[in-house]
Enzyme design. Structure first.
Site, mmCIF file in Angstrom:
data_model
loop_
_atom_site.group_PDB
_atom_site.id
_atom_site.type_symbol
_atom_site.label_atom_id
_atom_site.label_comp_id
_atom_site.label_asym_id
_atom_site.label_seq_id
_atom_site.Cartn_x
_atom_site.Cartn_y
_atom_site.Cartn_z
ATOM 1 N N ASN A 1 -37.008 -26.510 -35.317
ATOM 2 C CA ASN A 1 -37.077 -27.942 -35.763
ATOM 3 C C ASN A 1 -37.849 -27.774 -36.958
ATOM 4 O O ASN A 1 -39.107 -27.165 -37.094
ATOM 5 C CB ASN A 1 -37.654 -28.696 -34.782
ATOM 6 C CG ASN A 1 -37.945 -30.305 -35.323
ATOM 7 O OD1 ASN A 1 -37.082 -30.365 -36.029
ATOM 8 N ND2 ASN A 1 -38.499 -31.119 -34.417
ATOM 9 N N ALA A 2 -37.469 -28.051 -38.173
ATOM 10 C CA ALA A 2 -37.981 -27.899 -39.577
ATOM 11 C C ALA A 2 -39.045 -29.237 -39.632
ATOM 12 O O ALA A 2 -39.029 -29.964 -40.621
ATOM 13 C CB ALA A 2 -37.119 -27.790 -40.590
ATOM 14 N N ILE A 3 -40.168 -29.129 -39.034
ATOM 15 C CA ILE A 3 -41.297 -30.060 -39.380
ATOM 16 C C ILE A 3 -42.452 -29.193 -39.105
ATOM 17 O O ILE A 3 -42.671 -28.047 -38.765
ATOM 18 C CB ILE A 3 -41.267 -31.325 -38.342
ATOM 19 C CG1 ILE A 3 -41.724 -30.804 -36.720
ATOM 20 C CG2 ILE A 3 -40.154 -31.968 -38.484
ATOM 21 C CD1 ILE A 3 -42.025 -32.197 -35.837
ATOM 22 N N GLY B 1 -36.997 -37.008 -31.330
ATOM 23 C CA GLY B 1 -36.109 -36.281 -30.511
ATOM 24 C C GLY B 1 -34.784 -35.800 -31.136
ATOM 25 O O GLY B 1 -33.895 -35.345 -30.374
ATOM 26 N N ASP C 1 -52.356 -35.915 -38.049
ATOM 27 C CA ASP C 1 -52.017 -34.683 -38.870
ATOM 28 C C ASP C 1 -52.610 -34.282 -40.235
ATOM 29 O O ASP C 1 -51.979 -34.047 -41.060
ATOM 30 C CB ASP C 1 -50.625 -34.600 -39.067
ATOM 31 C CG ASP C 1 -49.784 -34.976 -37.840
ATOM 32 O OD1 ASP C 1 -50.024 -34.525 -36.837
ATOM 33 O OD2 ASP C 1 -48.656 -35.858 -37.859
ATOM 34 N N PHE D 1 -41.349 -27.644 -30.777
ATOM 35 C CA PHE D 1 -40.379 -27.544 -29.700
ATOM 36 C C PHE D 1 -39.460 -26.775 -29.838
ATOM 37 O O PHE D 1 -39.337 -25.647 -30.647
ATOM 38 C CB PHE D 1 -40.080 -28.776 -29.364
ATOM 39 C CG PHE D 1 -41.224 -29.639 -28.476
ATOM 40 C CD1 PHE D 1 -41.156 -29.748 -27.061
ATOM 41 C CD2 PHE D 1 -42.344 -29.873 -29.196
ATOM 42 C CE1 PHE D 1 -41.943 -30.580 -26.276
ATOM 43 C CE2 PHE D 1 -43.199 -30.749 -28.414
ATOM 44 C CZ PHE D 1 -43.273 -30.987 -26.977
ATOM 45 N N TRP D 2 -37.878 -27.063 -29.452
ATOM 46 C CA TRP D 2 -37.034 -26.260 -29.419
ATOM 47 C C TRP D 2 -37.322 -24.799 -29.210
ATOM 48 O O TRP D 2 -37.696 -24.227 -28.406
ATOM 49 C CB TRP D 2 -36.298 -26.654 -31.068
ATOM 50 C CG TRP D 2 -34.975 -27.624 -30.900
ATOM 51 C CD1 TRP D 2 -33.794 -27.402 -30.835
ATOM 52 C CD2 TRP D 2 -35.443 -28.885 -30.960
ATOM 53 N NE1 TRP D 2 -33.342 -28.637 -30.810
ATOM 54 C CE2 TRP D 2 -34.221 -29.587 -30.841
ATOM 55 C CE3 TRP D 2 -36.760 -29.619 -31.122
ATOM 56 C CZ2 TRP D 2 -34.221 -31.029 -30.804
ATOM 57 C CZ3 TRP D 2 -36.746 -30.891 -31.005
ATOM 58 C CH2 TRP D 2 -35.386 -31.695 -30.976
ATOM 59 N N GLU E 1 -45.910 -26.747 -31.252
ATOM 60 C CA GLU E 1 -45.862 -27.248 -32.565
ATOM 61 C C GLU E 1 -47.049 -26.959 -33.348
ATOM 62 O O GLU E 1 -48.069 -26.262 -32.778
ATOM 63 C CB GLU E 1 -45.319 -28.453 -32.700
ATOM 64 C CG GLU E 1 -46.292 -29.584 -31.756
ATOM 65 C CD GLU E 1 -45.696 -30.839 -31.522
ATOM 66 O OE1 GLU E 1 -44.513 -31.000 -31.937
ATOM 67 O OE2 GLU E 1 -46.543 -31.821 -31.089
#
Length: 410
Positions: free
Chosen positions: A242-244, A206, A130, A263-264, A295
């Site tokens: 998802n907070a990433i 997860g 990343d 995701f989500w 993502e």
């Protein structure tokens, strides 16, 4: 959702930092000097190692464009003045339209330019996941997933050295908000308002019990300067997202925005204040997939469009990873983003930018860097010749006559 990089397959003399790499996404960019062939000026770059032949210079964008280019003083490709590039990951304005033709006005070139290629990197490039990049002074700085957020530096984009970490210990707020973590994920570095802004994620595999944190620093060069952590910006436990994987983009009015998600329910966009704090009531969806496997968003403004890059499919499985980099574009920051065929990214659309080769598997979590008149694609990939180790990759990036990105690599 991303998982821990599998360290069981890692061999060779690697630092403890590289062996505990986690995942996330997002990158920034910044401007740099440029040579006559379209590559950054640095000792050993113009004659140094490159994978393949050609360069990004012949059809580059800038104040004085070459054949097939567009700029304030154009060659055979026609002139255009509405182009905007990315600086420090912020979507800042440039001065010329895109490679191979005019983004606003003029006629596209009919002469093909040289194909973009990947740089042959050396030094401390293994274990990078990343990556996010910025130039400060004479050095490029890459921030990546790891304990305290790993930092690497280079004077020429080719030779890289490990340069410590952002934090000596995980910020105290993380344990209560997310739980114990041994690494921080997916840092994004950008610059505005006289400060460097670093956004990063804290989570575990997860779950969407996740938060994005924010830190600032006034100089990356002065040794007395230190990072000041401001705590969480957005957390996602109890939501459908998802907070990433944070990334910051600055719009045409100078307003910063945070794009994130994994995701989500997909990728989200949220306005920030000039100090980098969230603005309530501004959260909106910009991309999703029926499979939810999307993502690592990164947005850059160029010409009349915002370009949304994202990583599709499976990350973090070493040489078995199926990650790929996709893109869509929109004339409005909030979308709708569509691919080359007009499919909306909110409905799972996206045009392919980069996918696996025999050696380099699962390229993803990318960002763009504009260095002078050249563009580069920064990402990680898994080396099938090194037991699936995650590795920093940088490739030239050009823009075709329709204004779509084409990356060298993988």
């Amino acid at each position: 959702m991303r998982s821990r990089v599998d360290t069981a397959s890692i061999t060779g003399a690697l630092s403890a930092l590289a062996m505990t790499v986690m995942i996330g996404c997002g990158t920034g960019g910044d401007t740099g000097a440029q040579g006559g062939d379209g590559r950054p000026v640095a000792a050993s770059v113009s004659s140094g190692p490159w994978e393949g032949a050609g360069s990004a210079g012949g059809g580059g964008e800038g104040a004085a464009a070459g054949s097939g280019g567009a700029g304030a003083s154009a060659g055979s490709g026609g002139a255009g003045t509405g182009g905007m590039g990315a600086a420090a990951g912020t979507g800042g304005m440039g001065t010329a339209a895109g490679t191979g033709g005019a983004e606003s006005g003029g006629s596209p070139s009919t002469e093909p330019g040289p194909l973009p290629v990947a740089l042959a990197l050396s030094g401390d490039v293994q274990g990078v996941h990343d990556p996010s990049i910025v130039r400060a002074g004479e050095l490029y700085h890459v921030f990546s997933t790891g304990p305290g957020i790993a930092i690497r530096t280079s004077a020429d984009l080719v030779h890289w050295s490990l340069a410590g970490a952002v934090f000596s210990a995980t910020p105290e707020w993380v344990a209560s908000a997310v739980g114990d973590v041994d690494a921080l994920w997916a840092p994004d570095i950008s610059s505005w308002g006289g400060l460097y802004h670093l956004y990063y994620a804290a989570s575990s595999f997860g779950t969407n019990r996740s938060c994005i944190g924010h830190a600032t620093r006034d100089s990356l060069q002065a040794p007395e300067s230190r990072w000041l952590d401001h705590g969480p910006v957005v957390c996602s436990e109890g939501t459908d997202y998802n907070a990433i994987d944070p990334n910051v983009v600055i719009d045409e009015r100078g307003t910063p925005w945070l794009v994130f998600g994994s995701f989500w329910s997909g990728l989200k966009l949220m306005q920030l204040t000039l100090a980098g704090a969230p603005v309530a009531g501004t959260l909106t969806s910009i991309a999703s997939r029926p499979s939810t496997a999307i993502e690592a968003p990164f947005i850059v403004r160029r010409g009349e469009h915002y370009y949304l890059f994202a990583s599709f499919d499976t990350c973090c499985a070493g040489a078995s990873s199926t990650y790929k980099i996709m893109v869509g574009r929109s004339q409005a920051l909030a979308g709708p983003y569509v691919d080359r065929l007009g499919n909306r990214m909110l409905d799972g659309g996206g045009s392919r930018v980069l996918t696996s080769s025999a050696r380099w598997r699962g390229p993803g979590s990318n960002g763009l860097l504009r260095a002078g008149e050249s563009w580069y694609n920064i990402y990680h990939s898994y080396d099938a010749d090194a037991d699936g180790m995650s590795v920093l990759r940088i490739a030239e990036l050009s823009w075709d006559t329709g204004g779509w990105p084409e990356s060298g690599g993988p």
